[in-house]
Design an enzyme around this catalytic site. Structure first.
Site, PDB file in Angstrom:
ATOM      1  N   ASP A 115     -74.054 -22.485  33.638  1.00 20.31           N
ATOM      2  CA  ASP A 115     -72.878 -21.645  34.473  1.00 20.31           C
ATOM      3  C   ASP A 115     -72.598 -20.287  33.710  1.00 20.31           C
ATOM      4  OD1 ASP A 115     -72.491 -24.230  35.810  1.00 20.31           O
ATOM      5  OD2 ASP A 115     -70.169 -24.202  35.105  1.00 20.31           O
ATOM      6  N   ASP A 151     -76.859 -27.526  30.990  1.00 17.65           N
ATOM      7  CA  ASP A 151     -75.779 -27.559  31.893  1.00 17.65           C
ATOM      8  C   ASP A 151     -74.728 -26.454  31.513  1.00 17.65           C
ATOM      9  OD1 ASP A 151     -73.928 -28.592  33.791  1.00 17.65           O
ATOM     10  OD2 ASP A 151     -72.793 -29.257  32.007  1.00 17.65           O
ATOM     11  N   TYR A 210     -76.427 -37.400  28.647  1.00 18.18           N
ATOM     12  CA  TYR A 210     -76.265 -37.851  29.915  1.00 18.18           C
ATOM     13  C   TYR A 210     -76.580 -39.176  30.338  1.00 18.18           C
ATOM     14  CZ  TYR A 210     -75.066 -33.341  31.827  1.00 18.18           C
ATOM     15  OH  TYR A 210     -74.349 -32.259  32.133  1.00 18.18           O
ATOM     16  N   LYS A 242     -79.803 -26.769  18.811  1.00 21.68           N
ATOM     17  CA  LYS A 242     -78.835 -26.925  17.707  1.00 21.68           C
ATOM     18  C   LYS A 242     -79.029 -27.804  16.457  1.00 21.68           C
ATOM     19  CE  LYS A 242     -74.923 -25.482  15.941  1.00 21.68           C
ATOM     20  NZ  LYS A 242     -74.663 -24.194  15.624  1.00 21.68           N
ATOM     21  N   ASP A 248     -75.235 -21.741  20.027  1.00 20.34           N
ATOM     22  CA  ASP A 248     -74.077 -20.877  19.970  1.00 20.34           C
ATOM     23  C   ASP A 248     -74.530 -19.362  19.871  1.00 20.34           C
ATOM     24  OD1 ASP A 248     -75.390 -21.217  17.610  1.00 20.34           O
ATOM     25  OD2 ASP A 248     -73.462 -21.435  16.485  1.00 20.34           O
TER      26      ASP A 248
HETATM   27  C1  IPM Z   1     -74.714 -29.762  37.387  1.00 16.20           C
HETATM   28  C2  IPM Z   1     -73.357 -30.314  37.295  1.00 16.20           C
HETATM   29  C3  IPM Z   1     -73.874 -31.832  37.036  1.00 16.20           C
HETATM   30  C4  IPM Z   1     -74.591 -31.858  35.558  1.00 16.20           C
HETATM   31  C5  IPM Z   1     -72.487 -32.755  37.148  1.00 16.20           C
HETATM   32  C6  IPM Z   1     -71.920 -32.823  38.539  1.00 16.20           C
HETATM   33  C7  IPM Z   1     -72.774 -34.242  36.580  1.00 16.20           C
HETATM   34  O1  IPM Z   1     -72.456 -29.930  36.525  1.00 16.20           O
HETATM   35  O2  IPM Z   1     -75.514 -30.088  38.095  1.00 16.20           O
HETATM   36  O3  IPM Z   1     -75.043 -28.700  36.435  1.00 16.20           O
HETATM   37  O4  IPM Z   1     -73.502 -31.929  34.432  1.00 16.20           O
HETATM   38  O5  IPM Z   1     -75.537 -31.890  35.303  1.00 16.20           O
HETATM   39 MN    MN Z   2     -73.198 -27.993  35.373  1.00 11.81          MN
END
Ligand code: IPM
Ligand code: MN
Length: 353
Positions: free
Chosen positions: A248, A244, A137, A188, A220
């Site tokens: 999700d 990240d 990042y 990883k 993984d």
């Molecule tokens: C998150 C988002 C951000 C990230 C993006 C918007 C840069 O996906 O906060 O998870 O990747 O950290």
């Molecule tokens: Mn994200």
């Protein structure tokens, strides 16, 4: 009366709508629990950039350092170059304010919201501790022979001892506060050998926390386990990029992006609270986006600000609405954004009365 100074950046897409509901809940919490608010709304986001070419002026950024907290809606809009505003606002906040912990709780409140067969609230209750200031990042991308068939693109994954040590320590300390005291390291290191720094520090620190039961999973396998046996997770710690991705995935286990919230912390200093979801431009302005993620972020912010009672009351109000069936589903469009705001405010006032 305690007065909390909070900067509010509603941002792009559905950001303003969900933040409006988050703020209604915040004001109602303040009235019901007796604390004051000093809010400063900042206009930054893609719209502001299109109008002024300004992303985040330095002076305004500096002023954040005297705040207690920041509430962020969402950033991202197809009218701006990919990543420009995200990195200039979310990235800058995380990196330049050194918000080194990204705390992402994943808690399923009702089995109706879990896409996994046979899994319920007792199976999905974990906290992901994502490192927030290092990794690919914050490295400069390099493109050689860009746009040709000889192109070479690179962006390093970089980890420091100090950055790794502090996030792993935070995760052990978090595990100590939970009944199970179980901590999973996700890296990883078998492929990305630089991540053996995580593996080594984790192994070493586990000796300082003998009550914490530990486990090491490659990312993984961790994804596979989150689906197969989410109940095996209590606290997990991981790198910025993997954090990240797995959060999700984790958000889906608790009912989707409509409910997942996060705290970007520099413990003891100004910290940032936001939903995990993005700006969802297709839904902007339609009053259909789910504001619960932002409301949950408000609850995390109240907890951080020391308003423990108000924080639990907001959390309980949301939990009650989800478990009682008052919120029928988390599908987009099932309830209007403002309707959910109404329900949370009403429930909060009733519980405080
Ligand atoms: C998150 C988002 C951000 C990230 C993006 C918007 C840069 O996906 O906060 O998870 O990747 O950290
Ligand atoms: Mn994200």
């Amino acid at each position: 009366m305690n007065i909390h100074r909070i900067a509010v950046i509603a941002g792009d897409g559905i950001g303003p709508e969900v933040v409006a509901q988050g703020l209604r809940v915040l004001h109602s919490a303040a009235e019901n629990f007796g604390f004051g608010l000093d809010l400063t709304e900042l206009p930054y986001g893609t719209e502001h950039w299109l109008a002024t070419e300004e992303i985040f002026p330095d002076e305004s950024f500096e002023s954040l350092k005297s705040m207690d907290a920041i509430l962020l809606g969402a950033i991202g809009d197809p009218r701006a170059p990919v990543g420009l505003i995200e990195r200039g606002i979310i990235g800058r906040l995380r990196w330049d304010l050194d918000l080194w912990v990204n705390l992402r709780p994943i808690k399923l409140l009702d089995e109706r919201f879990c896409p996994l067969k046979g899994k319920g609230p007792e199976d999905v209750d974990m906290v992901i501790v994502r490192e927030n200031t290092e990794d690919a990042y914050v490295q400069k991308p390099q493109f050689e022979n860009e746009g040709t068939k000889d192109e070479v693109a690179q962006q390093a994954m970089l980890y420091t001892y100090k950055g790794t040590e502090r996030i792993i320590r935070y995760a052990f300390e978090t595990a100590m506060t939970r009944p199970r005291k179980h901590l999973t390291l996700i890296d990883k290191a078998n492929a990305v050998r630089a991540q053996s720094l995580y593996t080594r520090i984790f192994a070493e620190m586990s000796k300082e926390f003998p009550e914490v039961e530990t486990r090491h999973l490659y990312v993984d396998a961790a994804c596979m386990r989150m689906i197969e046996s989410p109940e095996s997770f209590d606290v997990a710690v991981t790198t910025n990029l993997f954090g990240d991705i797995v959060t999700d995935l984790g958000a889906m286990l608790q009912g989707g992006m409509g409910v997942a919230a996060s705290a970007n912390l520099r413990p003891g200093e100004v910290s940032l609270f936001e939903s995990v979801h993005g700006s969802f431009p297709q839904a902007a302005g339609k009053n259909i986006a789910n504001p619960i993620a932002t409301i949950n972020a408000v609850a995390m912010m109240l907890d951080y600000l020391g308003e423990k009672e108000a924080a639990s009351a907001v959390e309980n109000a949301v939990a009650h609405l989800l478990t009682s069936g008052a919120i029928r589903s988390l599908e987009v469009g099932e309830h209007a954004t403002s309707e959910i705001g109404d329900m949370v405010v009403d429930t909060l006032c009733a519980s405080a009365a």
